[in-house]
Design a protein around this motif. Structure first.
Motif, PDB file in Angstrom:
ATOM      1  N   SER A   1      41.907  39.519  49.303  1.00  0.00           N
ATOM      2  CA  SER A   1      42.464  40.845  49.031  1.00  0.00           C
ATOM      3  C   SER A   1      41.573  41.601  48.050  1.00  0.00           C
ATOM      4  CB  SER A   1      43.906  40.753  48.553  1.00  0.00           C
ATOM      5  OG  SER A   1      43.992  39.955  47.411  1.00  0.00           O
ATOM      6  N   ALA A   2      40.920  40.893  47.144  1.00  0.00           N
ATOM      7  CA  ALA A   2      39.989  41.566  46.230  1.00  0.00           C
ATOM      8  C   ALA A   2      38.817  42.161  47.003  1.00  0.00           C
ATOM      9  CB  ALA A   2      39.494  40.589  45.173  1.00  0.00           C
ATOM     10  N   VAL A   3      38.359  41.428  48.041  1.00  0.00           N
ATOM     11  CA  VAL A   3      37.244  41.943  48.844  1.00  0.00           C
ATOM     12  C   VAL A   3      37.655  43.232  49.547  1.00  0.00           C
ATOM     13  CG1 VAL A   3      35.811  41.527  50.882  1.00  0.00           C
ATOM     14  CG2 VAL A   3      36.103  39.729  49.183  1.00  0.00           C
ATOM     15  N   SER A   4      38.869  43.236  50.111  1.00  0.00           N
ATOM     16  CA  SER A   4      39.230  44.448  50.850  1.00  0.00           C
ATOM     17  C   SER A   4      39.562  45.602  49.903  1.00  0.00           C
ATOM     18  CB  SER A   4      40.385  44.178  51.822  1.00  0.00           C
ATOM     19  OG  SER A   4      41.353  43.391  51.221  1.00  0.00           O
ATOM     20  N   ASN A   5      39.976  45.285  48.687  1.00  0.00           N
ATOM     21  CA  ASN A   5      40.233  46.367  47.731  1.00  0.00           C
ATOM     22  C   ASN A   5      38.946  46.961  47.174  1.00  0.00           C
ATOM     23  OD1 ASN A   5      42.968  46.194  48.018  1.00  0.00           O
ATOM     24  ND2 ASN A   5      43.209  44.748  46.316  1.00  0.00           N
ATOM     25  N   SER A   6      37.937  46.128  47.019  1.00  0.00           N
ATOM     26  CA  SER A   6      36.730  46.603  46.333  1.00  0.00           C
ATOM     27  C   SER A   6      35.588  46.903  47.304  1.00  0.00           C
ATOM     28  CB  SER A   6      36.268  45.547  45.329  1.00  0.00           C
ATOM     29  OG  SER A   6      35.866  44.385  46.037  1.00  0.00           O
ATOM     30  N   TYR A   7      35.775  46.628  48.580  1.00  0.00           N
ATOM     31  CA  TYR A   7      34.701  46.779  49.572  1.00  0.00           C
ATOM     32  C   TYR A   7      33.439  46.072  49.125  1.00  0.00           C
ATOM     33  CZ  TYR A   7      37.897  50.361  51.137  1.00  0.00           C
ATOM     34  OH  TYR A   7      39.009  51.014  51.548  1.00  0.00           O
ATOM     35  N   ASN A   8      33.609  44.912  48.539  1.00  0.00           N
ATOM     36  CA  ASN A   8      32.442  44.182  48.026  1.00  0.00           C
ATOM     37  C   ASN A   8      32.739  42.685  48.111  1.00  0.00           C
ATOM     38  OD1 ASN A   8      31.105  42.669  45.675  1.00  0.00           O
ATOM     39  ND2 ASN A   8      29.911  44.556  45.814  1.00  0.00           N
ATOM     40  N   PRO A   9      31.782  41.880  48.579  1.00  0.00           N
ATOM     41  CA  PRO A   9      32.054  40.445  48.781  1.00  0.00           C
ATOM     42  C   PRO A   9      31.952  39.605  47.514  1.00  0.00           C
ATOM     43  CG  PRO A   9      29.857  40.932  49.526  1.00  0.00           C
ATOM     44  CD  PRO A   9      30.429  42.249  49.062  1.00  0.00           C
TER      45      PRO A   9
ATOM     46  N   LYS B   1      36.175  42.719  37.093  1.00  0.00           N
ATOM     47  CA  LYS B   1      37.501  43.263  37.367  1.00  0.00           C
ATOM     48  C   LYS B   1      38.434  42.222  37.998  1.00  0.00           C
ATOM     49  CE  LYS B   1      39.934  47.048  39.519  1.00  0.00           C
ATOM     50  NZ  LYS B   1      39.884  47.988  40.621  1.00  0.00           N
ATOM     51  N   TYR B   2      37.850  41.370  38.856  1.00  0.00           N
ATOM     52  CA  TYR B   2      38.738  40.520  39.662  1.00  0.00           C
ATOM     53  C   TYR B   2      38.837  39.070  39.225  1.00  0.00           C
ATOM     54  CZ  TYR B   2      39.384  44.352  42.880  1.00  0.00           C
ATOM     55  OH  TYR B   2      39.736  45.552  43.415  1.00  0.00           O
ATOM     56  N   TRP B   3      38.032  38.663  38.218  1.00  0.00           N
ATOM     57  CA  TRP B   3      38.107  37.237  37.911  1.00  0.00           C
ATOM     58  C   TRP B   3      39.492  36.780  37.440  1.00  0.00           C
ATOM     59  CZ3 TRP B   3      39.244  34.989  33.296  1.00  0.00           C
ATOM     60  CH2 TRP B   3      39.077  35.737  32.137  1.00  0.00           C
ATOM     61  N   PRO B   4      40.275  37.643  36.749  1.00  0.00           N
ATOM     62  CA  PRO B   4      41.614  37.145  36.395  1.00  0.00           C
ATOM     63  C   PRO B   4      42.456  36.825  37.635  1.00  0.00           C
ATOM     64  CG  PRO B   4      41.059  39.111  35.123  1.00  0.00           C
ATOM     65  CD  PRO B   4      40.027  38.995  36.196  1.00  0.00           C
ATOM     66  N   ASP B   5      42.289  37.628  38.710  1.00  0.00           N
ATOM     67  CA  ASP B   5      43.010  37.330  39.952  1.00  0.00           C
ATOM     68  C   ASP B   5      42.626  35.959  40.492  1.00  0.00           C
ATOM     69  OD1 ASP B   5      43.958  39.802  39.609  1.00  0.00           O
ATOM     70  OD2 ASP B   5      43.149  40.671  41.457  1.00  0.00           O
TER      71      ASP B   5
ATOM     72  N   PRO C   1      33.972  38.982  45.037  1.00  0.00           N
ATOM     73  CA  PRO C   1      35.122  38.101  44.772  1.00  0.00           C
ATOM     74  C   PRO C   1      35.098  36.830  45.608  1.00  0.00           C
ATOM     75  CG  PRO C   1      35.851  40.368  44.960  1.00  0.00           C
ATOM     76  CD  PRO C   1      34.405  40.361  45.369  1.00  0.00           C
ATOM     77  N   LEU C   2      34.519  36.909  46.817  1.00  0.00           N
ATOM     78  CA  LEU C   2      34.398  35.694  47.634  1.00  0.00           C
ATOM     79  C   LEU C   2      33.506  34.676  46.951  1.00  0.00           C
ATOM     80  CD1 LEU C   2      34.024  36.562  51.419  1.00  0.00           C
ATOM     81  CD2 LEU C   2      35.759  35.158  50.302  1.00  0.00           C
ATOM     82  N   MET C   3      32.443  35.180  46.303  1.00  0.00           N
ATOM     83  CA  MET C   3      31.563  34.274  45.578  1.00  0.00           C
ATOM     84  C   MET C   3      32.342  33.601  44.449  1.00  0.00           C
ATOM     85  SD  MET C   3      28.965  34.290  47.127  1.00  0.00           S
ATOM     86  CE  MET C   3      27.239  34.338  47.048  1.00  0.00           C
ATOM     87  N   LEU C   4      33.135  34.405  43.754  1.00  0.00           N
ATOM     88  CA  LEU C   4      33.961  33.828  42.689  1.00  0.00           C
ATOM     89  C   LEU C   4      34.918  32.780  43.255  1.00  0.00           C
ATOM     90  CD1 LEU C   4      35.102  36.784  40.380  1.00  0.00           C
ATOM     91  CD2 LEU C   4      33.616  34.859  39.808  1.00  0.00           C
TER      92      LEU C   4
ATOM     93  N   ALA D   1      50.120  34.566  53.212  1.00  0.00           N
ATOM     94  CA  ALA D   1      50.287  35.389  52.020  1.00  0.00           C
ATOM     95  C   ALA D   1      50.563  34.612  50.746  1.00  0.00           C
ATOM     96  CB  ALA D   1      51.394  36.426  52.233  1.00  0.00           C
ATOM     97  N   VAL D   2      50.054  33.384  50.643  1.00  0.00           N
ATOM     98  CA  VAL D   2      50.129  32.689  49.358  1.00  0.00           C
ATOM     99  C   VAL D   2      48.972  33.196  48.511  1.00  0.00           C
ATOM    100  CG1 VAL D   2      50.081  30.471  48.190  1.00  0.00           C
ATOM    101  CG2 VAL D   2      51.098  30.654  50.451  1.00  0.00           C
ATOM    102  N   SER D   3      49.232  33.512  47.269  1.00  0.00           N
ATOM    103  CA  SER D   3      48.148  34.072  46.462  1.00  0.00           C
ATOM    104  C   SER D   3      47.346  32.959  45.805  1.00  0.00           C
ATOM    105  CB  SER D   3      48.704  35.035  45.431  1.00  0.00           C
ATOM    106  OG  SER D   3      49.833  34.462  44.806  1.00  0.00           O
ATOM    107  N   GLU D   4      46.871  32.022  46.628  1.00  0.00           N
ATOM    108  CA  GLU D   4      45.968  31.012  46.085  1.00  0.00           C
ATOM    109  C   GLU D   4      44.549  31.586  46.135  1.00  0.00           C
ATOM    110  OE1 GLU D   4      43.870  29.281  48.738  1.00  0.00           O
ATOM    111  OE2 GLU D   4      44.638  31.222  49.427  1.00  0.00           O
ATOM    112  N   ILE D   5      43.560  30.746  45.812  1.00  0.00           N
ATOM    113  CA  ILE D   5      42.212  31.286  45.588  1.00  0.00           C
ATOM    114  C   ILE D   5      41.735  32.175  46.737  1.00  0.00           C
ATOM    115  CG2 ILE D   5      39.801  30.687  45.201  1.00  0.00           C
ATOM    116  CD1 ILE D   5      40.782  28.035  43.996  1.00  0.00           C
ATOM    117  N   LEU D   6      41.797  31.640  47.959  1.00  0.00           N
ATOM    118  CA  LEU D   6      41.244  32.380  49.088  1.00  0.00           C
ATOM    119  C   LEU D   6      42.006  33.681  49.311  1.00  0.00           C
ATOM    120  CD1 LEU D   6      39.214  32.559  51.376  1.00  0.00           C
ATOM    121  CD2 LEU D   6      40.788  31.248  52.804  1.00  0.00           C
ATOM    122  N   GLY D   7      43.322  33.616  49.200  1.00  0.00           N
ATOM    123  CA  GLY D   7      44.130  34.821  49.378  1.00  0.00           C
ATOM    124  C   GLY D   7      43.761  35.889  48.353  1.00  0.00           C
ATOM    125  N   GLN D   8      43.658  35.463  47.110  1.00  0.00           N
ATOM    126  CA  GLN D   8      43.287  36.396  46.050  1.00  0.00           C
ATOM    127  C   GLN D   8      41.903  36.988  46.302  1.00  0.00           C
ATOM    128  OE1 GLN D   8      46.138  36.994  44.716  1.00  0.00           O
ATOM    129  NE2 GLN D   8      45.742  36.526  42.556  1.00  0.00           N
ATOM    130  N   ALA D   9      40.963  36.115  46.679  1.00  0.00           N
ATOM    131  CA  ALA D   9      39.591  36.581  46.892  1.00  0.00           C
ATOM    132  C   ALA D   9      39.544  37.559  48.064  1.00  0.00           C
ATOM    133  CB  ALA D   9      38.668  35.395  47.142  1.00  0.00           C
TER     134      ALA D   9
END
Ligand SMILES: Nc1ncnc2c1ncn2[C@@H]1O[C@H](COP(=O)(O)OP(=O)(O)OP(=O)(O)O)[C@@H](O)[C@H]1O
Ligand SMILES: [Mg+2]
Lengths: 226, 246, 220
Positions: free
Chosen positions: A186-194, A19-23, A196-199, A176-184
């Motif tokens: 927010s994906a973690v807090s949206n999905s309650y799953n880490p 779901k989150y790799w495009p982000d 995206p951090l691995m990605l 709030a720059v949507s670079e890699i870490l920012g994207q990852a």
């Protein structure tokens, strides 16, 4: 579910990753943009400052040394926060991207000015004298004789410093720059799953491992020698 | 004697509190080879460097080939094209080939095109016997070759005078001869030269005049035979005696 | 302008908060610098083992952490570990992250320092009966550290600056405190003051380094 399966399900959850790799990919693009901008503007302005310093105008140099010192002494994150949260008070409201770019470019400018300047002063006096004795002007001597030798000497320290500062693009996530870490994040807090951090971690490694390895090569190739 | 091509008058130079040149006068005629000797620290290099304004004298005047080097209006970079200098440590540009070293000022100062500069550069390298080393970098040259390239770099600009500051002091003994040979040829071609050196054999054979400096002053000068065989001043005698014991 | 960036009232109010933050920054630095040095020493000593079984993994380890932005590492630990039931808190995460990240940098520096000591030194020490460990501790390391002292100091400067990352994981260090005060007062003065404190703290080191670097290059 065995604990191993639970571990995989937590950190390498295929559904979340799908779901989150495009982000994350988008974040990679932003990181690259930011990094390229920082490197080009930071090093170019650092070089210009070093050349200006060679002109030896006392008050200009004192001011320059002071500004460089300030930029070396402050944590980059503090500079980013200062620009991002401070400037709006005087009705300039830079975006997170611009704040991060400006802060990191300033820091790289300061460090590269120091490095270029050390390189210029490290070129033996005899080189200046030989060149001037054949009639080349100060500026010609600086550009054609001294700078090429100085640049070669500065490549190793400049490379490692540039890599270190470029990694600071991750600091953009704080503003709030949507670079890699920012994207990852927010994906973690949206999905309650880490996962995206691995990605995100993988994305950083994909970007920076080649740079670090290339840096290692450059450092040995241009290592200090007479 | 014809009008001198180098005319330095009453030169004083300080480095901080140190009074290095104490009123030096030096005239050099066209085609003359003047040899400068003296103890270490006596100011020989400083005097030489005043003759192309690598050092600016505190007072006095320096006129070379009719150009007042100390005048504000003088374009020092143009003037320096006419005054070649050769350094003890060669000072070749390490990031350029031998030919690149020789052609840089031809292109940037003398305004030659790349092709003209290359032709002149190769001719200059030919004069010092190193045309075949044109593509080598300084690191690939022996000390003697490096110094000859440095000489080529200077003579390519067709200077009216040449200044040499201990051109052979950094060389292994077996390489000294090749550099002296080039200098001798320059002399035969009629080049005006001021040479600071310890090569007394060369001085006897080639110099028109020997100048002895001590403590920032010219103590004595004259024909080589006179200075070496019959010095008048005690300080000269002591110095000559010392070097001849070696 | 002055009222915005150097508001005296706000400065007075924020001062105790910032001071507490400064204390924590110093404490944090005093923890992570030795930790990083320890990590670096371990890496540098391991690098002495010339076996390819050690060397390649070691190089990969170092390059891995040089490629990984420290903030990412920190967030990774802070946000990831709780999912496997490990709640280390901000301080624990910062400590581990610095041990790994700055250890890799210190390690490279110390390795270069050790390599710069001529082998004759070790041979001479061993010939007088010193053990390998004694030789390392009393003969090699002191010279190695002296040879790379500017690099060590410059890395230490970076490490102290890096402690500002603690603010992202709610460590109450200087930057965190300043941002708290700023969001309470809607005024950037606390951040400006924090920046001034950082500058006052680190300027002497920056000056010293800039001198040492210039000298090293000229001698090199
Ligand atoms: N740039 C300088 N700054 C300060 N002092 C200098 C400088 N250049 C030369 N000196 C000093 O001036 C004095 C004369 O130096 P100079 O190089 O002219 O002597 P020299 O006769 O060429 O000696 P040598 O035979 O050793 O080359 C010396 O005491 C030297 O230390
Ligand atoms: Mg001398």
């Amino acid at each position: 579910m065995s604990s191993w399966e639970r571990f995989l399900d937590t950190f390498f959850n295929a559904r979340v990753m799908a779901k989150y790799w495009p982000d994350i990919l988008y974040g990679m693009w932003v990181t690259i943009e930011l990094a390229v901008l920082v490197v080009i503007t930071g090093i170019a302005s650092g070089l210009l400052l070093a050349l200006l310093r060679a002109a030896g105008i006392r008050p200009v140099n004192w001011l320059m040394i002071f500004v460089v010192d300030v930029l070396r002494a402050l944590p980059p994150l503090v500079i980013i926060v200062l620009i991002y949260f401070g400037l709006p008070s005087v009705d300039i409201a830079p975006s997170g991207f611009v704040s991060t770019w400006a802060a990191l470019a300033l820091v790289l400018m300061a460090f590269s000015e120091e490095i270029f300047w050390s390189g210029i002063t490290a070129v033996p006096r005899g080189q200046w004298e030989a060149s001037r004795s054949t009639g080349l002007s100060f500026t010609q001597t600086l550009l054609f004789v001294v700078l090429p030798q100085a640049l070669r000497m500065t490549i190793p320290p400049l490379t490692s410093r540039t890599i270190a500062i470029t990694k600071g693009t991750a600091l953009g996530s704080v503003v709030a720059v949507s670079e890699i870490l920012g994207q990852a994040s927010s994906a973690v807090s949206n999905s309650y799953n880490p996962s995206p951090l691995m990605l995100g971690a993988a994305a950083y490694l994909v970007l920076f491992i080649p740079v670090v390895v290339a840096g290692r090569w450059v450092e040995t190739r241009f290592a200090w020698k007479k | 004697m014809a009008a001198p091509i180098i005319e330095a008058r009453a030169i004083h130079k300080h480095f901080g509190a140190l009074h290095v040149l104490k009123g030096v006068d030096l005239q050099v005629a066209e085609r003359e080879l003047v040899f400068v000797i003296g103890p270490s620290g006596s100011g020989k290099s400083t005097l030489l460097r005043c003759l192309n304004r690598l050092e600016t004298p505190d007072s006095g005047s320096v006129v070379v080939d009719g150009i007042d080097l100390l005048a504000r209006a003088t374009d020092i970079n143009r003037a320096r094209q006419r005054i070649g200098m050769v350094f003890q440590s060669f000072n070749l540009y390490p990031h350029m080939t031998a030919l690149g070293n020789v052609t840089l000022a031809l292109r940037k100062v003398a305004g030659k095109t790349a092709a003209e500069a290359e032709a002149l550069g190769l001719a200059a390298l030919d004069r010092v016997g190193l045309r075949d080393r044109a593509g080598h970098t300084p690191g690939q040259l022996s000390g003697g070759q490096a110094q000859r390239v440095a000489i080529a770099r200077a003579i390519a600009l067709e200077p009216r005078v040449m200044l040499f500051d201990e051109p052979t002091s950094a060389l292994d003994p077996e390489l000294v001869g090749s550099v002296l040979a080039v200098m001798r040829e320059l002399r035969q071609d009629g080049m005006t030269m001021v040479v600071v050196s310890h090569e007394m054999g060369f001085a006897r054979a080639a110099a028109d005049r020997v100048v002895f400096m001590d403590d920032g002053q010219i103590v004595e000068q004259g024909a080589p035979a006179a200075i070496f065989e019959a010095p008048r001043e005690a300080r000269t005698r002591a110095f000559i005696g010392q070097i001849q014991r070696h | 302008m002055l009222d915005t960036f150097f508001n005296i009232e706000i400065m007075k109010a924020a001062w105790p908060i910032l001071l507490a933050g400064l204390g924590n920054t110093l404490l944090l630095s005093a923890t992570v610098v030795p930790l990083g040095l320890l990590g670096g020493l371990i890496l540098a000593l391991l690098a002495r083992l010339r076996s390819p079984w050690v060397r390649w993994p070691l190089m990969a380890w170092v390059d891995f952490f040089r490629a990984f932005p420290p903030l990412v590492l920190l967030i990774f630990l802070y946000a990831g570990l709780p999912f496997i039931g490990l709640e280390l808190g901000g301080f624990g995460c910062v400590a581990i992250a610095f041990f790994l990240n700055t250890g890799a940098y210190y390690g490279e520096i110390l390795r270069a320092g050790i390599d710069s000591v001529p082998t004759g030194q070790s041979e001479a020490a061993r010939s007088t009966g010193l053990s390998a460990t004694q030789t390392m501790a009393w003969v090699i390391l002191p010279q190695a550290v002296r040879n790379v002292l500017p690099d060590l100091m410059s890395n230490t400067l970076e490490v102290v600056k890096l402690t500002a990352l603690g603010s992202v994981v709610a460590m109450p260090e200087l930057l965190f405190q300043a941002r708290q005060a700023q969001s309470l007062t809607y005024n950037p003065t606390p951040i400006v003051v924090a920046a001034l404190i950082y500058f006052a703290l680190l300027w002497p080191l920056v000056r010293l380094l800039s001198r040492l670097e210039n000298r090293a290059l000229r001698a090199g």
